[in-house]
Structure formats: structure tokens, C-alpha cells
Design a protein around this motif. Structure first.
Motif, mmCIF file in Angstrom:
data_model
loop_
_atom_site.group_PDB
_atom_site.id
_atom_site.type_symbol
_atom_site.label_atom_id
_atom_site.label_comp_id
_atom_site.label_asym_id
_atom_site.label_seq_id
_atom_site.Cartn_x
_atom_site.Cartn_y
_atom_site.Cartn_z
ATOM 1 N N GLN A 171 0.867 -1.278 0.009
ATOM 2 C CA GLN A 171 0.012 0.022 -0.122
ATOM 3 C C GLN A 171 0.822 1.450 0.013
ATOM 4 O O GLN A 171 2.149 1.142 0.428
ATOM 5 C CB GLN A 171 -1.021 0.055 1.220
ATOM 6 N N PRO A 172 0.416 2.212 -0.656
ATOM 7 C CA PRO A 172 1.099 3.633 -0.496
ATOM 8 C C PRO A 172 1.110 3.930 1.146
ATOM 9 O O PRO A 172 0.424 3.522 1.748
ATOM 10 C CB PRO A 172 0.300 4.489 -1.225
ATOM 11 N N GLU A 173 2.307 4.746 1.274
ATOM 12 C CA GLU A 173 2.591 5.115 2.970
ATOM 13 C C GLU A 173 1.314 5.856 3.313
ATOM 14 O O GLU A 173 1.049 5.719 4.347
ATOM 15 C CB GLU A 173 3.741 5.804 2.924
ATOM 16 N N ALA A 174 0.518 6.508 2.508
ATOM 17 C CA ALA A 174 -0.405 7.516 2.993
ATOM 18 C C ALA A 174 -1.759 6.944 3.124
ATOM 19 O O ALA A 174 -2.649 7.378 3.817
ATOM 20 C CB ALA A 174 -0.594 8.789 1.996
ATOM 21 N N ALA A 175 -1.957 5.446 2.505
ATOM 22 C CA ALA A 175 -3.159 4.824 2.729
ATOM 23 C C ALA A 175 -3.462 4.232 4.031
ATOM 24 O O ALA A 175 -2.614 4.028 4.711
ATOM 25 C CB ALA A 175 -3.089 3.810 1.601
#
Length: 532
Positions: A318-322
């Protein structure tokens, strides 16, 4: 013979030719070698045959440096030690890891890979995995992308996996527990080592249990095999004769704490991501074992860029911001929030196998859907070497545990070299991807010059901070001004005290330390030689 201190009369004295303190992989491997050489062995273990919360709480401590895991969760007090939650990764250190590198302060082992080679060969048989050369040939044959990337500034490395669960737990160490010349004493925490008045040898050890039982051990030789946090803790706490602690005349005990820190190095996009995921995002079975590939800087590139021997892989994340996905949160809860009892460990392994099966069964459809929908990306997963740093250290806190021992205080620190090395490796991978028309690499923001020395991303790994690898705190050096133990693991100035395990590593490379711990334990056993 297996004995429990709780069931014995208190205030006994155990006299033995050799006492090994700690029944993890280092202690058990050494015990087996010494028994084969004719020694009688007393193996002393703080815990019992399975996880017990009251005993495990003795490991609790504090942190004042870079955030780390709770200290009572990173090394287990039970027969088999932390191998009970080990993922099975086996890898040798590279030749460069043993060398003195001019750009890496405090680097260099007292000996090279050649001296450890025969013991690596023996250790590989313990874990039933093939030699690295065989891995390289078989993996390269089935994954042509490895041959393309293994040139210029990049080099390919491998992990091999021991697939046997709880290899060092009580049900699988009957040869030690039932040996006529071995006594295994459980629920027996060593709280102090006592030097003779001249501080030249250990005369005895005090052992205690949370139940109130206590005893004394006298031995011709003592070996500490408690791990990179508890080894320095016991040495520092044993200060009745040596005021600064045993082996600490030069203020080196507890310093140079190293991990294999994890991080997100960036993201990859472009036409080659599916082949990259197939190559680096999965295990591959060849012959009788499974393996995983990684990339590191070649030795020439390390010297040119003045970088460490760190490693990266690629995986769907997952993207870090998700927001962290439910399945990932559930797995993390199983892994980190449940006590490591045999029942919970079975549950964790079942979950892990299920997730691996799901990953294989839905490949490549699931990755394709996740990437196309923006729910995932091809992430650069960093498993880094840390530079030896005297300011990264284990000390004693003012608080004491239930047995009266000072608790541990961990001050984990990073250097600019740690970050620079990751940036150099990420740049080399980006160059290779562009060269081979595989895609583009966008480096992580924290790698900018103005970013932090290190950044932990909770979505990059089931172990997002590091690998539970505690190294360097009783480091090895021929000169006592630079190390706690000599090339054989003997504490400088103390004739009958040796240390086994990764706390003696002067540097850590990228490789998981388990295989090297076993190899060093075998080498130490041969150092003692046949019993006489």
C-alpha cells in the motif's frame, strides 16, 4: 536431563565444567558441539518450555533513541529463544562484511570469510538449506531478470528459507534434553556474574526465578548466549568487583548497537513491474528449498560511493499515505499483540501460510487490480546495514525488574552513512531500470538531503522497524581498546568468560544473523576442543 529450578530445593550450588547461559540458537548449537566433544554441560535458561508472561516481563525496558519495538517483545525467554518467531531466513555474510572499509568507521572483523567458511557449511546442514552457490545457479536459471540486473553497480543476493517450524523448541531438542552429560535448567535467570578479587575470571553466577527460588553456579568456563540486549545488560549489572561492569574497562559494553532497519526506498512504475514482482516479490522453490532474491550494491560500487552493504527487494505494498488494509492489520495483531505461546505461534504460521497461498493463487490478477485502482504500488523495500556507531547503545535504567536487576535502556541511533547508503542503492536500481527499459523509480521523500536520517513506514513490512536483529553490543576485536571480546569470543581480561551470538558482530551486513550465529557457535565449540 531437564530440570526446573522451581521444583528444586533453593540455595543449591551447581558445579559444572562449562555453563552456557541462554538456550537459544547460539546456546543450543554450542551445547551440541561441546557434548560431541565430550564435555559435560549445564545449559541455563531464564524461561521454560513455552512462553510465560511473568518471565517474559523481565525483558521490559525503556527507549530514548529512534523508536523501537517494546523490548519485552524482541527476544523470547524460553527454550529455543527467539527462533520460535523466526521467519527462517538464512544467508551468509558477504566477504566485504568482514573487511576493514576505510569509509566505514569501526569496521572490520578480526578474521575473514575463509575462516568461517567450514562452519557456514556445517551450519547450512543444521537448517537443511543448500549452499549459496547452488542457490545462485538455480535461481538465475529460472529468473533471467536476475542475470540482467546482476552487473555494473548492482549485485544479486539470496535468502534461503528453513521451512521447519520451532526447530530449536523443546519438542525438537530431545538430543540435548536427554543427553546423559547435559543438564538443562529452566526458570533460571542469571542475575549476576561474580569475578574473583583480581577480576581475572568468573568464580560463580547467581541464578534466580520469579517464584523466589535461587541457586549458584560454579564452572570452569562460562558462556553468555543471551542476545544483543541481554548480554550487555548482564555484564553491566555484574559490578560487585568491576565497578563499571565486566569487560567494560574501556566503556564499550553495550555500545555499537546495530539492527537491520527497514524502510521504504521509493516506488517503481513502468512496463517491467510485472517481471520485477515475479522475480523479487515472491519466494521461488528450487530443489528442496525455497529462496528469495535481493539486490545490493556491488563491492566496487560500495567503495566508489562510500556506502554500506544494504539490500533491497521489491514488493506490492500500500502507499504510505493509505489507511492500512484490514488483512494487514489483522496479521500485525496476530504477530505482535498476542503472546508467543505455542498455540498462538501455530495460529500465526497458519495465517502466514494462508496469506502466501492467497498471494500465489491470485497472482497476477490481484497485483494488477491493486495497482490499477491505486490501492497498491511496487515498493522498494529496504533491509539495511547500519554503520557501527558508539552512540547507539544499551545501558542500564534506574528501574529494576522482579528479580532486582536493572532494566535495559536502549538508545538506538542512526548516522548519515546509513541514509546515504540507501540513497546510493536506490539510485543504482533506478539507473538499472532505466537502462533495461523496465521502468522508473521515484525515491522516497525521506531520502532527500533535508529529510530525516531514517524514516519508519508501518506499511512496508510485517516487521516495519527492523528484523529483531541485535548486533554489536559486545563487539569482537583483537585490541581490547576496540572490542569487548577477542577473535574467539573470550571477554578481554577474563580468562573463563566467552560470549556467543550476534552481539559479537563488529558489522552486520544485510544478511539475517541466524546462520552466522550458528557458524560462530560451532567455531567457539571447536575453540574449547575435546574435553580433558
Amino acid at each position: 536431563m531437564l530440570a526446573d529450578l522451581r521444583s528444586l530445593d533453593s540455595n543449591q550450588t551447581f558445579d559444572t565444567p562449562i555453563c552456557i547461559i541462554g538456550a537459544g540458537i547460539a546456546g543450543l548449537t554450542l551445547a551440541r558441539r561441546l557434548l560431541a566433544l565430550g564435555w559435560s554441560v549445564l545449559l541455563v535458561e531464564s524461561g521454560g518450555t513455552d512462553f510465560e508472561t511473568r518471565v517474559q516481563n523481565l525483558s521490559a525496558g525503556g527507549e530514548i533513541g529512534h523508536p523501537y519495538y517494546d523490548l519485552d517483545s524482541v527476544s523470547l525467554r524460553m527454550l529455543g529463544g527467539t527462533t520460535a518467531i523466526w521467519g527462517g531466513r538464512c544467508a551468509e555474510l558477504d566477504p566485504v562484511d568482514f573487511e576493514t572499509r576505510a569509509w566505514v568507521p569501526h569496521s572490520g572483523w578480526p578474521f575473514g570469510l575463509a575462516e568461517l567458511r567450514p562452519y557456514y557449511d556445517q551450519a547450512l546442514k543444521i537448517f537443511q538449506v543448500p549452499a549459496p552457490a547452488a542457490d545462485r545457479r538455480s535461481m538465475a536459471d529460472c529468473l533471467p531478470l536476475l542475470q540482467s540486473l546482476d552487473r555494473d553497480d548492482l549485485a544479486v543476493g539470496f535468502w534461503s528459507f528453513d521451512d521447519v517450524a520451532d526447530r530449536f523448541a523443546a519438542p525438537r531438542i530431545g538430543d540435548v534434553l536427554d543427553h546423559p552429560r547435559c543438564r538443562v535448567l529452566t526458570h533460571a535467570t542469571v542475575t549476576a556474574l561474580h569475578l574473583d578479587p583480581g577480576a581475572s575470571f568468573v568464580s560463580s553466577a547467581t541464578i534466580r526465578d520469579v517464584s523466589g527460588k535461587c541457586a549458584t553456579v560454579t564452572a570452569r568456563h562460562f558462556v553468555l548466549a543471551l542476545g544483543g540486549i541481554e548480554n550487555p545488560r548482564l555484564l553491566l549489572a555484574s559490578c560487585d568487583v568491576a565497578a563499571a561492569g565486566i569487560g567494560n574497562d574501556r566503556d564499550l559494553v553495550g555500545r555499537f548497537f546495530m539492527e537491520h532497519p527497514h524502510a521504504r526506498g521509493g516506488r517503481v512504475s513502468g512496463p517491467g513491474i510485472w517481471e520485477l514482482l515475479r522475480t523479487f516479490g515472491r519466494r521461488h522453490r528450487t530443489g528442496t528449498a525455497s529462496h528469495a532474491a535481493l539486490l545490493r550494491l556491488s563491492e566496487t560500487a560500495q567503495e566508489r560511493t562510500r556506502s554500506l552493504n544494504s539490500a533491497i527487494t521489491l514488493g506490492l505494498r500500500q502507499p504510505e499515505a493509505a489507511r492500512q488494509a484490514l488483512i494487514a492489520r489483522s496479521y500485525a495483531a496476530l504477530k505482535h499483540n498476542l503472546d508467543a505461546t505455542s498455540t498462538n505461534r501455530r495460529l500465526w504460521r497458519m495465517t502466514k501460510r494462508g496469506l502466501r497461498w492467497l498471494n500465489e493463487a491470485t497472482h497476477p490478477l490481484r497485483p494488477w487490480l491493486a495497482i490499477k485502482s491505486g490501492q497498491a504500488e511496487v515498493a522498494v523495500i529496504v533491509r539495511a546495514e547500519q554503520a557501527p556507531n558508539p552512540d547507539s547503545r544499551v545501558t542500564l535504567a534506574d528501574e529494576r525488574d522482579a528479580l532486582g536487576m536493572p532494566r535495559t535502556l536502549l538508545d538506538w541511533n542512526f548516522t548519515a552513512l546509513d541514509k546515504h547508503s540507501v540513497r546510493s542503492l536506490v539510485e543504482a536500481l533506478g539507473t538499472a531500470l532505466t537502462r533495461d527499459n523496465l521502468g522508473e523509480l521515484g525515491p522516497a521523500d525521506w531520502l532527500d538531503e533535508n529529510g530525516p536520517l531514517w524514516h519508519t513506514d508501518p506499511k512496508i513490512s510485517a516487521h516495519p522497524i527492523g528484523g529483531y536483529h541485535h548486533m554489536g553490543t559486545t563487539r569482537m576485536a583483537d585490541d581490547p581498546a576496540h572490542g569487548v571480546v577477542d577473535r574467539h569470543g573470550r571477554v578481554h581480561g577474563v580468562a573463563n568468560l566467552h560470549i556467543a551470538g550476534s552481539s559479537v558482530f563488529p558489522t552486520g551486513g544485510w544478511a539475517n544473523p541466524t546462520l552466522t550465529i550458528a557458524a560462530l557457535a560451532l567455531r567457539l565449540g571447536d575453540r574449547f576442543g575435546p574435553f580433558a
